[in-house]
Every structure is written in C-alpha cells, then in structure tokens.
Scaffold this motif. Structure first.
Motif, PDB file in Angstrom:
ATOM      1  N   VAL A  47      46.141  27.543  30.986  1.00  0.00           N
ATOM      2  CA  VAL A  47      44.975  27.959  31.768  1.00  0.00           C
ATOM      3  C   VAL A  47      45.115  29.420  32.193  1.00  0.00           C
ATOM      4  N   VAL A  48      46.321  29.839  32.554  1.00  0.00           N
ATOM      5  CA  VAL A  48      46.562  31.241  32.921  1.00  0.00           C
ATOM      6  C   VAL A  48      46.235  32.165  31.744  1.00  0.00           C
ATOM      7  N   ALA A  49      46.682  31.793  30.543  1.00  0.00           N
ATOM      8  CA  ALA A  49      46.415  32.619  29.360  1.00  0.00           C
ATOM      9  C   ALA A  49      44.923  32.691  29.063  1.00  0.00           C
ATOM     10  N   ALA A  50      44.235  31.547  29.170  1.00  0.00           N
ATOM     11  CA  ALA A  50      42.791  31.524  28.921  1.00  0.00           C
ATOM     12  C   ALA A  50      42.037  32.355  29.957  1.00  0.00           C
ATOM     13  N   SER A  51      42.448  32.259  31.210  1.00  0.00           N
ATOM     14  CA  SER A  51      41.820  33.049  32.269  1.00  0.00           C
ATOM     15  C   SER A  51      42.042  34.539  32.037  1.00  0.00           C
ATOM     16  N   PRO A 110      35.702  23.463  35.720  1.00  0.00           N
ATOM     17  CA  PRO A 110      35.741  24.816  35.156  1.00  0.00           C
ATOM     18  C   PRO A 110      35.498  24.861  33.651  1.00  0.00           C
ATOM     19  N   ARG A 111      35.847  23.791  32.938  1.00  0.00           N
ATOM     20  CA  ARG A 111      35.719  23.806  31.475  1.00  0.00           C
ATOM     21  C   ARG A 111      34.264  23.945  31.042  1.00  0.00           C
ATOM     22  N   LYS A 112      33.389  23.048  31.499  1.00  0.00           N
ATOM     23  CA  LYS A 112      31.982  23.079  31.091  1.00  0.00           C
ATOM     24  C   LYS A 112      31.279  24.328  31.602  1.00  0.00           C
ATOM     25  N   THR A 113      31.635  24.757  32.809  1.00  0.00           N
ATOM     26  CA  THR A 113      31.001  25.939  33.381  1.00  0.00           C
ATOM     27  C   THR A 113      31.334  27.184  32.573  1.00  0.00           C
ATOM     28  N   CYS A 114      32.580  27.345  32.191  1.00  0.00           N
ATOM     29  CA  CYS A 114      32.994  28.521  31.429  1.00  0.00           C
ATOM     30  C   CYS A 114      32.373  28.531  30.031  1.00  0.00           C
ATOM     31  N   ILE A 115      32.317  27.378  29.391  1.00  0.00           N
ATOM     32  CA  ILE A 115      31.710  27.298  28.055  1.00  0.00           C
ATOM     33  C   ILE A 115      30.231  27.662  28.110  1.00  0.00           C
ATOM     34  N   ALA A 116      29.519  27.128  29.108  1.00  0.00           N
ATOM     35  CA  ALA A 116      28.097  27.456  29.258  1.00  0.00           C
ATOM     36  C   ALA A 116      27.900  28.949  29.484  1.00  0.00           C
ATOM     37  N   GLY A 117      28.744  29.552  30.311  1.00  0.00           N
ATOM     38  CA  GLY A 117      28.635  30.982  30.570  1.00  0.00           C
ATOM     39  C   GLY A 117      28.888  31.817  29.328  1.00  0.00           C
ATOM     40  N   GLY A 217      37.356  28.576  27.341  1.00  0.00           N
ATOM     41  CA  GLY A 217      36.868  27.670  28.380  1.00  0.00           C
ATOM     42  C   GLY A 217      37.251  26.226  28.123  1.00  0.00           C
ATOM     43  N   ALA A 218      37.381  25.854  26.856  1.00  0.00           N
ATOM     44  CA  ALA A 218      37.736  24.472  26.523  1.00  0.00           C
ATOM     45  C   ALA A 218      39.125  24.089  27.015  1.00  0.00           C
ATOM     46  N   THR A 219      39.968  25.059  27.309  1.00  0.00           N
ATOM     47  CA  THR A 219      41.333  24.760  27.772  1.00  0.00           C
ATOM     48  C   THR A 219      41.408  24.569  29.288  1.00  0.00           C
ATOM     49  N   MET A 220      40.334  24.910  30.023  1.00  0.00           N
ATOM     50  CA  MET A 220      40.388  24.901  31.489  1.00  0.00           C
ATOM     51  C   MET A 220      40.066  23.518  32.050  1.00  0.00           C
ATOM     52  N   LYS A 221      40.929  22.565  31.814  1.00  0.00           N
ATOM     53  CA  LYS A 221      40.705  21.233  32.343  1.00  0.00           C
ATOM     54  C   LYS A 221      41.200  21.134  33.783  1.00  0.00           C
ATOM     55  N   ARG A 222      40.729  20.096  34.481  1.00  0.00           N
ATOM     56  CA  ARG A 222      41.143  19.873  35.860  1.00  0.00           C
ATOM     57  C   ARG A 222      42.600  19.414  35.928  1.00  0.00           C
ATOM     58  N   VAL A 223      43.189  19.573  37.103  1.00  0.00           N
ATOM     59  CA  VAL A 223      44.539  19.064  37.333  1.00  0.00           C
ATOM     60  C   VAL A 223      44.473  17.537  37.358  1.00  0.00           C
ATOM     61  N   PRO A 224      45.247  16.847  36.512  1.00  0.00           N
ATOM     62  CA  PRO A 224      45.178  15.378  36.487  1.00  0.00           C
ATOM     63  C   PRO A 224      45.692  14.766  37.774  1.00  0.00           C
ATOM     64  N   CYS A 225      45.022  13.710  38.230  1.00  0.00           N
ATOM     65  CA  CYS A 225      45.444  12.992  39.431  1.00  0.00           C
ATOM     66  C   CYS A 225      46.566  12.032  39.083  1.00  0.00           C
ATOM     67  N   LYS A 226      47.559  11.944  39.965  1.00  0.00           N
ATOM     68  CA  LYS A 226      48.675  11.027  39.765  1.00  0.00           C
ATOM     69  C   LYS A 226      48.268   9.629  40.194  1.00  0.00           C
ATOM     70  N   ASN A 227      48.383   8.645  39.276  1.00  0.00           N
ATOM     71  CA  ASN A 227      48.041   7.259  39.572  1.00  0.00           C
ATOM     72  C   ASN A 227      49.216   6.557  40.238  1.00  0.00           C
ATOM     73  N   LYS A 228      49.018   6.169  41.483  1.00  0.00           N
ATOM     74  CA  LYS A 228      50.074   5.453  42.206  1.00  0.00           C
ATOM     75  C   LYS A 228      49.965   3.968  41.917  1.00  0.00           C
ATOM     76  N   ASP A 229      51.081   3.326  41.535  1.00  0.00           N
ATOM     77  CA  ASP A 229      51.050   1.897  41.271  1.00  0.00           C
ATOM     78  C   ASP A 229      51.032   1.128  42.591  1.00  0.00           C
ATOM     79  N   GLU A 230      50.917  -0.165  42.450  1.00  0.00           N
ATOM     80  CA  GLU A 230      50.745  -1.030  43.620  1.00  0.00           C
ATOM     81  C   GLU A 230      51.948  -0.983  44.533  1.00  0.00           C
ATOM     82  N   GLU A 231      53.147  -0.906  43.951  1.00  0.00           N
ATOM     83  CA  GLU A 231      54.350  -0.933  44.767  1.00  0.00           C
ATOM     84  C   GLU A 231      54.486   0.342  45.588  1.00  0.00           C
TER      85      GLU A 231
END
Length: 529
Positions: A47-51, A110-117, A217-231
C-alpha cells in the motif's frame, strides 16, 4: 424439589447461552466502532508503494503545470492570470473534493475510491486537449480532472495510516515522497513532450499515466479484521469482570461466564436474584466532521493551512518565468523545479523518521517547516544566476518537506485514528480553496504591476507618429515594437513576496495551534494535582 432444581438449571443454561451470544455481539460491535489495530507491516508495504506512485502522478501533474503556462497563453491568446486559473482550479479541485473523497473512502474503502478517481481523471484530462477555449479547458482539465485526482489523493495519503502505528510518520513520509518524485520526473518529461509533440499530446500521454493508477488503487485494500474464536471471547470476558453484560436490561454476572468452560457448575443452582434490571443507554454516534470541527487546535491548524497552500503553489507556478526573465533557459527552469522535488523527497523521509520519536511533536515540526519555507521565496527574488537559484531551491524543497509528511501523524495526535480520514478530508477542502486562489491572485497582481502594457502602448504611439514622417522609419519602429513585445517584463518579484508573507502567516497560525494544544494537555494534569 428435584424438578425445581432441574428448571433452575435449565434457566441457568438459557441465561448462559444468552450471555455467550451477547458477548459475541458486543465484541463485533466494538470492532465496528473503530478500525482494526494496525499490523505494522505485511501488505501495508505494498500500500505504501502504491500510495507513493499515485502521489507521484497526481502531484507531478499539478506541480508541472507552470511549464505549460507559456504554450497555453500562446494557444488561447490569454494573459497569465486567466491561464494560471486553469492550474489553480486543478489544484483546488483536488483538495476541495476532500470531504467527498473521505466519505467515499469511509463507505466504499480506499480501493474503489482510488480506481474511480483514476478513471475520471484520465478521461477528463484526455478530453481537455480538444477544448476550443480556455473556459472549457477550466471545466474539463481543471474541475473534472481535479475531481478525479482528488478521489485518488485522499486514499493515497490516508490508506497507509491504517496499516502502520509505530512507523506511521515514516511510511507517510515515504508515500508522500511521491509528490517530490513526481516533480523530479514530470518536470523534464512534460518539458520534453511539450517541446516535441505540443501541449495537446503531452496531456494525452499524461492521461495515460492517470489511467495506469487504476492498478495501483486495486492494491489499497482495508486492514483485515482479526476473527476471535469462541474461547478467546470467553477468556476476555472473564478478565473484564468490571464491564457488565447487558441484554434487554439484564445484568449477567461473572459466574455465568465461568460456567461456559465448566469452572463453576454450581452457579447454575444459584438464585436468579443476581439478575439486576438496568436501563440500557443507547449513545448515538456523532458525525465525524462535526467532531473534528469542535477540536480547537484542529480549527487553528485548518486556518493556518489556508495561507500555507496559497503561498506554496506560487513559486512552482512562476519560477520558470522569473528564471527565464533573468537569462536562464527552459531546461534550467525545469531542472530547478526538479531539484525542489528531489530534496523535498529526501526531506519527507527524514522528517517522518524524526517525527516518529515519542518526544517530537508533529505540530511543532510543521510550524518550524513553514517558517523556514517562508524565507525562501524572499531569497528567490535576490537571485540572478543559476547557482544561487540552485541553493535557494534546495532550501525550499527541504524546508517544506516536513509539512505534508507529518500531516497524518499530526491529525492522529489531535483527533485519534478513527477520525483520520474525516479530518484529512476537511483539511484538504480548505487546502483546495487556498490552492484555487493563490496562483491566480499572484498572476493578476503580476499583470497589474507589470510595465509591459504601458510600454507597448507608448511604443505604438511612437510608431504611429513616426509613420507620418516617413515609411522607412515606421517599418523600423514596428520591428522594434515586435522585439519589445516578445520580451517578458512581468513583475514576478511581487508574486514571490506574496508567497513568503502567506507562508509566514501559516507558520504563525500553526504556532498558536501548538500553544493551545499544550495548554489543553497540561490543564487536566493540573487538575489532577
């Protein structure tokens, strides 16, 4: 008695299941309230390189417009003020759409916004080359092209802030280095393309650069959320016993959670008197723009950015004019703009690394940078040879490098990570309005204070008078008049004086913001003592 115990046990199981379900809902709600924690690496470096490359294209286009000033004046037969308005509309529109762009980033990412721009800017700049007059050029190149580049600008600057925390200023400095690198690359490229192909084909090739940003712009994806298990969710709930779990007004005690992992089965036989009815307060989430506008230091920073941007674009716009007026070539002028960009690039990385130190305040760094930058336009008016301009242009590039490089860190310090995009959108809107006014104001002042029109009128009167004497003398005077008309006698110095004054005012505004921030920070400490 046994039946009663079984019913109580069944009721306890139901309560525990509800508590377990509610705990998951609470965790998911908390994750939705704010962005996930920055991973400090990984895909963030992509993302830094794309920016970096996006900033190179969009700022390279804006900063190199001064090279097209003379060809556009010749093509459309207009003055400096009106042609400079085209570049100012472009620079202003890039930033004026900041709130719109930040809203789209918050909603679509950011991905869709940058591509549209990238698509909008490419189509607009390409179509602008067919403009029959300067007003359609303002609309297509300035307004629509600026709209597309503005949709690229906000995600290109803010996307890296969500991927890094410990090195946020450094990576922001690296990504915004694209602006300086764009000046280095685009100044000679635009000069060569305009000289060889004309300004129309030059801008058509520039439009292709904008279209290539769709891949970035296609490389600027969101930060993935960490899925916490039940335990993990259960363990977290056991550690946070002080935070009650509320469902439909019922408080579920820690013993209920303990039952889930089998540590306290006796709690099922407990009386349900521990379920206490409470009122659940629903706190509506306030609009991000309203929140940032209530922050006093941010308001002062916003006001300080207005004269800063007005003063920043003036040297880029009129440096080719004043240097060529003082005997330098077009290639020399392009090289000076490239030098500003080169040292601005290195300065952004250095200032970003310094600002990441915990004892360095990003707002104070911005104040010092603007103060040093305000001195350089005054020095440019005192230069008359190429080497003196090299020294001053290097100082100008280095001194103002920290101001954009630490913006994201400064906004996070003032408002927090959750409001970064909204705050940056508001700030870019103010910057856009300033960029819209700065160069045209200087251009009109140059036209008004230049002796060119008075000299031309006097020479025309002399030519008409001498034509009555003899035809030969009339021809000689017309030749002399044509030579004097081709000579640039514009008063460029006044534009650089205006630039220095505006940057000085911006530094003073940031200094006031820094003092207010310190006062607000120390006030709670005084109350604690």
């Amino acid at each position: 008695m046994g039946r009663g115990n079984q019913e109580e046990k069944r009721d306890g199981e139901v309560a525990v299941e509800e508590a377990k379900k509610l705990l998951k809902d609470t965790n998911s709600a908390n994750e939705e309230e704010g962005p996930p924690p920055p991973p400090d690496g990984g895909w963030g470096w992509v993302v830094v390189a794309a920016s970096f490359l996006c900033n190179m294209v969009l700022d390279g286009i804006g900063y190199s417009f001064g090279i097209l000033l003379a060809p556009l004046m010749l093509h459309y037969g207009e003055g400096k003020g009106k042609i400079a308005m085209v570049g100012s509309i472009l620079a202003g529109a890039i930033m004026l759409v900041g709130p719109i762009s930040s809203s789209l980033v918050n909603k679509f990412g950011p991905r869709k916004t940058c591509i549209a721009g990238a698509i909008v800017s490419a189509v607009s700049i390409f179509l602008s080359t067919f403009s029959p007059n300067v007003y359609l050029l303002m609309l297509s190149y300035g307004v629509l092209g600026g709209l597309g580049l503005g949709l690229m600008y906000v995600p290109a600057v803010t996307a890296v802030g969500y991927w890094f925390e410990k090195k946020r200023s450094l990576v922001t400095g690296i990504s915004t280095c694209g602006s300086g690198f764009g000046t280095i690359v685009f100044a000679p490229v635009v000069t060569a393309l305009e000289a060889g192909l004309g300004w129309q084909w030059c801008n058509r090739i520039v439009a292709c650069f904008c279209l290539a940003c769709t891949f970035l712009g296609a490389t600027m994806k969101r930060v993935p959320c960490k899925n916490k298990d039940e335990e993990d969710s259960i363990t977290e709930a056991k550690k946070q016993n002080e935070n009650p779990i509320i469902k439909n007004g019922a408080y579920v005690a820690r013993e209920e959670i303990d039952f889930i992992d089998g540590t306290a089965s006796a709690s099922l036989e407990a009386d349900d008197s521990h379920l206490v009815k409470t009122e659940t307060a629903v706190i509506p989430k306030e609009n991000g723009y309203l929140t940032v506008l209530r922050n006093v230091p941010f308001l002062l920073v916003m006001l300080g950015n207005f004269p800063a941007v007005m003063g920043l674009y003036i040297p880029y716009m009129f440096l080719p004019g004043i240097t060529q007026q003082r005997g330098m070539t077009e290639a020399d002028s392009a090289l000076l703009i490239s030098l500003i960009g080169f040292f601005n690039t290195g300065g952004r990385i250095l200032s970003g690394a310094v600002t990441d130190h915990p004892r360095v305040d990003a707002l104070f760094v911005s104040t010092v940078a603007l103060f040093l930058g305000a001195i350089c336009p005054f020095l440019m008016t005192l230069c008359f040879d190429f080497w003196s301009y090299i020294i001053v242009c290097i100082l100008f590039g280095v001194s103002l490098s920290a101001w954009p490089a630490v913006t994201s860190s400064m906004l996070v310090d003032l408002l927090g990570l959750e409001l970064l995009t909204s705050a940056f959108g508001v700030l870019t809107c103010i910057r856009g309005l300033a960029a819209l006014l700065g160069p045209p104001l200087a251009g009109f002042v140059i036209d008004a204070t230049s002796p060119q029109e008075i000299t031309t009128a006097a020479e025309t009167a002399v030519a008409n008078l001498t034509s009555l004497v003899s035809e030969a003398t009339s021809v000689l005077s017309e030749i002399s008049s044509d030579v004097s008309k081709s000579e640039d006698t514009s008063n460029y110095q006044v534009a650089f004086w205006i630039s220095g004054i505006l940057l000085g005012l911006a530094s003073a505004g940031h200094l006031v913001a820094f003092c207010v921030k310190k006062a607000l920070t120390e006030k709670p400490k005084g109350l604690m003592h």
